[in-house]
Design a protein around this motif. Structure first.
Motif, PDB file in Angstrom:
ATOM      1  N   MET A 123      -9.548  25.747 -23.759  1.00  0.00           N
ATOM      2  CA  MET A 123     -10.711  25.751 -24.646  1.00  0.00           C
ATOM      3  C   MET A 123     -10.423  24.920 -25.903  1.00  0.00           C
ATOM      4  SD  MET A 123     -13.740  27.070 -24.693  1.00  0.00           S
ATOM      5  CE  MET A 123     -15.007  26.601 -25.876  1.00  0.00           C
ATOM      6  N   PRO A 124     -11.158  23.813 -26.116  1.00  0.00           N
ATOM      7  CA  PRO A 124     -10.979  23.023 -27.345  1.00  0.00           C
ATOM      8  C   PRO A 124     -11.354  23.838 -28.578  1.00  0.00           C
ATOM      9  CG  PRO A 124     -12.167  21.771 -25.674  1.00  0.00           C
ATOM     10  CD  PRO A 124     -12.117  23.188 -25.191  1.00  0.00           C
ATOM     11  N   LEU A 125     -10.529  23.800 -29.592  1.00  0.00           N
ATOM     12  CA  LEU A 125     -10.794  24.591 -30.791  1.00  0.00           C
ATOM     13  C   LEU A 125     -12.072  24.166 -31.497  1.00  0.00           C
ATOM     14  CD1 LEU A 125      -7.211  24.940 -32.329  1.00  0.00           C
ATOM     15  CD2 LEU A 125      -8.481  26.608 -30.984  1.00  0.00           C
ATOM     16  N   HIS A 126     -12.365  22.861 -31.504  1.00  0.00           N
ATOM     17  CA  HIS A 126     -13.558  22.410 -32.240  1.00  0.00           C
ATOM     18  C   HIS A 126     -14.848  22.932 -31.599  1.00  0.00           C
ATOM     19  CE1 HIS A 126     -14.429  19.339 -29.153  1.00  0.00           C
ATOM     20  NE2 HIS A 126     -13.143  19.062 -29.180  1.00  0.00           N
ATOM     21  N   ASP A 127     -14.816  23.231 -30.291  1.00  0.00           N
ATOM     22  CA  ASP A 127     -15.999  23.795 -29.637  1.00  0.00           C
ATOM     23  C   ASP A 127     -16.196  25.259 -30.000  1.00  0.00           C
ATOM     24  OD1 ASP A 127     -16.564  21.418 -28.398  1.00  0.00           O
ATOM     25  OD2 ASP A 127     -15.645  21.965 -26.481  1.00  0.00           O
ATOM     26  N   MET A 128     -15.159  25.898 -30.544  1.00  0.00           N
ATOM     27  CA  MET A 128     -15.249  27.311 -30.893  1.00  0.00           C
ATOM     28  C   MET A 128     -15.791  27.519 -32.308  1.00  0.00           C
ATOM     29  SD  MET A 128     -11.580  28.356 -29.225  1.00  0.00           S
ATOM     30  CE  MET A 128     -11.493  29.920 -30.075  1.00  0.00           C
ATOM     31  N   ARG A 129     -15.895  26.436 -33.064  1.00  0.00           N
ATOM     32  CA  ARG A 129     -16.373  26.530 -34.442  1.00  0.00           C
ATOM     33  C   ARG A 129     -17.764  27.157 -34.519  1.00  0.00           C
ATOM     34  NH1 ARG A 129     -14.735  26.810 -39.743  1.00  0.00           N
ATOM     35  NH2 ARG A 129     -16.580  26.434 -40.991  1.00  0.00           N
ATOM     36  N   TYR A 130     -18.580  26.878 -33.509  1.00  0.00           N
ATOM     37  CA  TYR A 130     -19.955  27.385 -33.472  1.00  0.00           C
ATOM     38  C   TYR A 130     -20.003  28.910 -33.508  1.00  0.00           C
ATOM     39  CZ  TYR A 130     -24.563  28.496 -31.543  1.00  0.00           C
ATOM     40  OH  TYR A 130     -25.816  29.010 -31.329  1.00  0.00           O
TER      41      TYR A 130
END
Length: 299
Positions: free
Chosen positions: A218-225
């Motif tokens: 899981m890419p961390l930047h996609d979890m920012r949401y």
């Protein structure tokens, strides 16, 4: 059937049974416990029946029966005694041996039969902690020593995951959550070994904690949401392959998910076992084991 391993070396038997090759040779010579085949170069080879027998003999020997007594029994008598001992003694070793046989022979029916026998007397949580974890530790060593192929491990792990998904779904359906905590479970990019994080999801649901399971790679930047909807979650990750430096991963976590507010990150897995927690930021916690983590909910 050509993909099923039919012949084993004495080293294979050593790794699968836990009995030293030297001892197996003595048992053969002195008690005729096994009768191996021989290659043209006089190297011992063993079939599946020999593997099953050495596992049964090991089980009885581990429960106090002398090898001299076991050697006088026929194979059916050994099998009968194993069942009798298993009925009154610990189930763990017997179950682990059955799971090993199911893995070696790609026998999903044996796996499910063994599991169903266990679930009659144990909870799923007990089965996972007392049997699946020791079994997986052994399996990891077996393929590292070339006793089995990684495909065997994948087969076994896939069956265990089936049971995990089923039990997680049963817990989640209750929606009986305690407290306001939210736990977000994920594996970083290129980390695909998700059995540990899956069991953590089960453990949290078992203790009535709300979770969001994002899975492997899981890419961390996609979890920012997520932070726009849930501003204060606890993040959990499980590191086994360490696709990149841990410090790089932690720096990215701080930069992407802890930029505005320090987010708690709990770490598990083989790649964090030697880390000194004093060298980590206060928002990062490491756990040597899942029970260590789960015990905080039982106090």
């Amino acid at each position: 059937m050509e993909h099923i391993k039919q012949n084993f070396s004495i080293k294979d038997l050593e790794h699968l049974s836990g009995i030293k090759a030297h001892t197996i040779r003595i048992w053969e010579k002195r008690y005729n416990i096994l009768t191996p085949n021989r290659t043209e170069t006089n190297i011992r080879t063993y079939d599946l029946e020999s593997l099953q027998k050495i596992l049964n003999v090991t089980f009885l020997n581990g429960h106090g029966y002398k090898i001299s007594r076991i050697a006088k029994l026929s194979d059916p008598e050994i099998g009968k005694m194993v069942k009798e001992v298993a009925a009154t003694a610990s189930e763990e070793n017997r179950a682990i041996n059955s799971f090993k046989i199911s893995m070696v022979n790609f026998d999903s029916n044996l796996f499910h039969k063994t599991y169903l026998n266990l679930i009659n007397s144990k909870s799923f949580r007990e089965i996972f902690l007392e049997i699946f974890i020791p079994l997986l530790n052994e399996i990891g060593l077996l393929w590292q020593t070339d006793t089995i192929n990684p495909v065997h491990e994948h087969f076994l792990v896939g069956l265990i995951k089936q049971k995990l998904y089923l039990n997680i779904a049963q817990l989640e359906s209750s929606e009986d959550y305690e407290g306001e905590e939210l736990y977000v479970l994920f594996l970083p990019e290129n980390e695909i070994h998700d059995l540990g994080i899956l069991y953590l999801n089960y453990e949290l649901n078992f203790h009535h904690k709300k979770t969001i399971y994002l899975g492997p790679s899981m890419p961390l930047h996609d979890m920012r949401y997520l932070l726009d909807i849930h501003p204060n979650p606890t993040f959990i990750s499980y590191l086994t392959t360490e696709p990149r430096e841990l410090t790089e991963f932690l720096n990215e976590f701080d930069r992407v998910l802890s930029k505005d507010k320090k987010m708690e990150l709990n770490l598990f897995g083989s790649k964090i076992q030697s880390i000194d927690p004093n060298n980590l930021s206060s928002n990062v916690k490491i756990f040597k084991s899942i029970p260590e983590f789960a015990n905080q909910f039982s106090n």
